[in-house]
Design a protein around this motif. Structure first.
Motif, PDB file in Angstrom:
ATOM      1  N   LYS A 159      38.559  68.941  74.034  1.00 24.74           N
ATOM      2  CA  LYS A 159      37.973  69.738  74.100  1.00 24.74           C
ATOM      3  C   LYS A 159      38.675  70.708  72.690  1.00 24.74           C
ATOM      4  N   ILE A 186      34.845  75.089  73.878  1.00 26.53           N
ATOM      5  CA  ILE A 186      35.125  76.455  75.253  1.00 26.53           C
ATOM      6  C   ILE A 186      35.290  77.891  74.282  1.00 26.53           C
ATOM      7  N   ASP A 190      36.147  82.625  77.407  1.00 18.92           N
ATOM      8  CA  ASP A 190      35.689  82.332  78.859  1.00 18.92           C
ATOM      9  C   ASP A 190      36.624  81.289  79.563  1.00 18.92           C
ATOM     10  N   LEU A 191      38.223  80.651  78.640  1.00 15.69           N
ATOM     11  CA  LEU A 191      39.647  79.752  79.125  1.00 15.69           C
ATOM     12  C   LEU A 191      39.975  81.315  79.684  1.00 15.69           C
TER      13      LEU A 191
END
Length: 670
Positions: free
Chosen positions: A235, A264, A268-269
């Motif tokens: 990620k 990502i 948002d995380l």
């Protein structure tokens, strides 16, 4: 001088400088006798010395055995160092929770963040910092990060960089910060070597007026990893840099590559994530971070520091070397991508509950007085920067400083390279107004903290000297045969028994044999016991059998009133073996001509001796430097030798400088 025998300055040949009367009435080490007493205890009673330091910190499980175990004899097995084995703690808890809950510093400012543009700034208290770090830690857990995993961080100097590195420390992950000026190839190499499975970056950054597409570099790096069958990054977390949220023009210019399966957004995380996170209690010798050396002299090497030794040593050096007190505002201008930023922007200051400036920009943007403006704005009292920056700002004279109030300054520090006496004096007289001591610190990525350094109230100063060893450090000077020299001497600087005493010294290097060599560089020790760093091992030249220091020649060249900066490398010579090839950058409106070259040659002869007379002197409008300000001497050596295959130049701040230097290189001796 060995085993703590430090005589102190007695009728020195060089002029010494002392801080103004009353400037350090509350100093931690008030005079040289106090320094000697502490030094003696650190070398003769190291277990008791470091046990006293350890009492300042929180231990989930106190140490029960010996403070230090080690082996440096390869005939007796693997080389190792074990410090406070069996103890359990967490460095993030000690630099944040302890300040908030035990020392009641929650509402104190931890960082004044100052962006690339003066319009961007933010105050971050210890409470806010703790909550942001916990949120980031919980977010990393959501991505599957656990104790022992490696997380790569490729971020500019923004608060999210501090949040991420401390979040890793909180949950026991090993952070590997890669300076956000490296190329995709260099980033890929470091990701693969450290075996990182998560990468944190940003969409882009301004350096001065230059827009850098960080995410594009990252995407190229991850593609290189895939091509190498190193599918380690699962990620990639991307911060929307504040500058791009407020600058529409920048957002329009920036095209952010995106891979839905991997990428990502940071926001948002973090959305809805708890701001409370129980720390992972770490063994004393558990790994904390991996950091790669700059590569200015060759292939970068990964250095691994462990939790407890690094925590204690960075905390202690910060407190004593800068004589830190609760009301100070401290500013280190380094980048966290290098060891100076790790130790003296993040871990050392936070361990002491300090208020620091976190600076994203460059010294001359949007104007040449930016650093002085920030000192006035935040009332900076302790200022730590590189000789390169000092020499750059010297070119603009006194006028930019005179626009700002610098009366808050109490200590000036330098780091990264030996400081030439001319720059030292300008720093002392013009910036410090002859009040503030100049603390010239010598150390390395491998040591994690200062090795040779003055203490502000205790050490009489000599321009250009790193003066005396820090507590626990026992230096020695060896000749080329490895024999120890006593008294006044010049040769190779080594540390005899500090491996037994300094807890922060790396316990696991990529190349263990380097531990046994233990060479730090080249130095001379004067009759007062003061150390003068004359260069690294690879910054020495052997001219007709005489070992010469590039730093000494450079200092002589920069004493000329027309020279702003100089760099010296070797060039093969049919008779001498090696000769001196000098690059000189002139001050504004100065002319490079035969008269100047003759004056420079005479200056070097007078300062060092006829053997050091330069064979080549080249006009250098600029020098090839990394974005952290280090001169890439490898590149200069290749220019001097007309070697066109230069390898990776991605760390250079301005690669065009190389083309200019090649076009102006000297074919014939000066």
């Amino acid at each position: 001088m060995i085993k703590g025998d430090i005589p102190g300055p007695q009728e020195p040949e060089e002029k010494t400088y002392h801080p103004s009367d009353g400037l350090f009435t509350d100093a931690h080490v008030p005079d040289f006798d106090a320094y000697l007493a502490l030094y003696k205890k650190s070398t003769e009673e190291p277990e008791e010395f470091w046990a006293d330091v350890a009492q300042e910190f929180y231990w989930k499980k106190p140490p029960s055995g010996p403070m230090l175990q080690y082996n440096f004899d390869v005939n007796k097995g693997n080389i190792y160092i074990k410090f406070m084995e069996g103890a359990k703690t967490n460095i993030c808890y000690n630099v944040l929770d302890r300040n908030v809950h035990e020392r009641n510093l929650g509402e104190k400012v931890a960082y004044y963040w100052e962006g690339n543009s003066p319009d961007h700034h933010q105050n971050i208290t210890y409470n806010q910092l703790l909550r942001s770090v916990c949120r980031c830690a919980n977010a990393l857990k959501l991505l599957g990060v656990k104790k022992g995993d490696r997380v790569a961080i490729y971020l500019p100097m923004i608060p999210e960089l501090v949040y991420t590195m401390l979040a890793c420390a909180r949950i026991g992950a090993v952070h590997s910060i890669v300076f956000a000026g490296f190329s995709s190839e260099s980033l890929c190499e470091r990701i693969m070597d450290a075996q990182c499975n998560i990468l944190v970056t940003a969409d882009g950054v301004y350096r001065g007026d230059k827009l850098i597409n960080l995410k594009k570099i990252v995407s190229e790096a991850l593609e290189r990893c895939k091509e190498s069958n190193a599918l380690c990054v699962q990620k990639c977390v991307v911060v929307k840099h504040r500058a791009f949220r407020t600058n529409t023009d920048a957002s329009d210019k920036l095209q952010t590559p995106w891979d839905e399966s991997c990428d990502i957004w940071w926001d948002d995380l973090m959305d809805g994530v708890s701001d409370e996170c129980e720390p992972e209690w770490m063994d004393s010798e558990d790994p904390l971070f991996i950091l790669y050396t700059s590569g200015s002299t060759g292939k970068p090497k990964g250095v691994l520091h462990t939790v407890t030794g690094y925590m204690l040593y960075t905390s202690l050096t910060f407190k004593y070397v800068f004589d830190y007190h609760h009301d100070d505002v401290y500013w280190c201008t380094a980048d966290i991508g290098w060891i100076t930023g790790h130790s003296y922007i993040t871990y050392g200051p936070l361990a002491n509950g300090a208020t620091s400036v976190l600076f994203e920009g460059v010294p001359v943007y949007p104007h040449v007085g930016r650093l002085w403006e920030i000192i006035e704005k935040y009332g900076v009292s302790k200022f730590y920067t590189a000789p390169t920056a000092i020499r750059l700002l010297m070119k603009y004279g006194r006028e930019p400083l005179q626009r700002y109030d610098l009366s808050s300054l109490r200590v000036l520090g330098t780091v990264g390279e030996p400081i030439n006496p001319e720059a030292w004096l300008w720093y002392y007289e013009v910036v410090g107004q002859q009040r503030c001591p100049v603390i010239d610190t010598f150390w390395q990525t491998e040591t994690g903290g200062h090795v040779l350094t003055p203490l502000p109230a205790a050490t009489p100063l000599k321009p250009g000297s790193a003066t005396c060893p820090f507590f626990g450090v026992q230096p020695a000077v060896l000749n080329e045969h490895g024999e120890e020299l006593e008294g006044e001497a010049e040769g190779y600087l080594v540390r005899l028994s500090c491996w037994l005493i300094i807890p922060a010294v790396i316990s696991k290097l990529r190349f263990p044999e380097a531990l046994a060599r233990n060479h730090e560089g080249c130095c001379r020790r004067d009759k007062d016991g003061y150390y003068w760093i004359t260069g690294r091992i690879d910054d020495m030249l052997n001219v007709s059998g005489h070992l010469l220091s590039t730093a000494e020649v450079e200092a002589a060249l920069t004493e000329h009133p027309s020279v702003a900066e100089a760099a010296v490398v070797s060039r093969p010579h049919a008779v001498k073996g090696e000769c001196l090839y000098c690059f000189v950058t002139l001050k504004d409106h100065k002319e490079f001509n035969r008269t100047l070259m003759d004056e420079l040659k005479r200056k070097v002869r007078e300062k060092i001796g006829p053997i050091a007379t330069p064979d080549f002197i080249q006009n250098a409008p600029g020098l090839p430097k990394t974005r952290s300000g280090k001169i890439m001497r490898r590149v200069l050596r290749q220019i001097a030798r007309n070697e066109k295959d230069l390898g990776d130049l991605s760390t250079l701040a301005d690669p065009k400088v190389v083309e200019v230097l090649f076009s102006q290189r000297c074919e014939a001796a000066a």
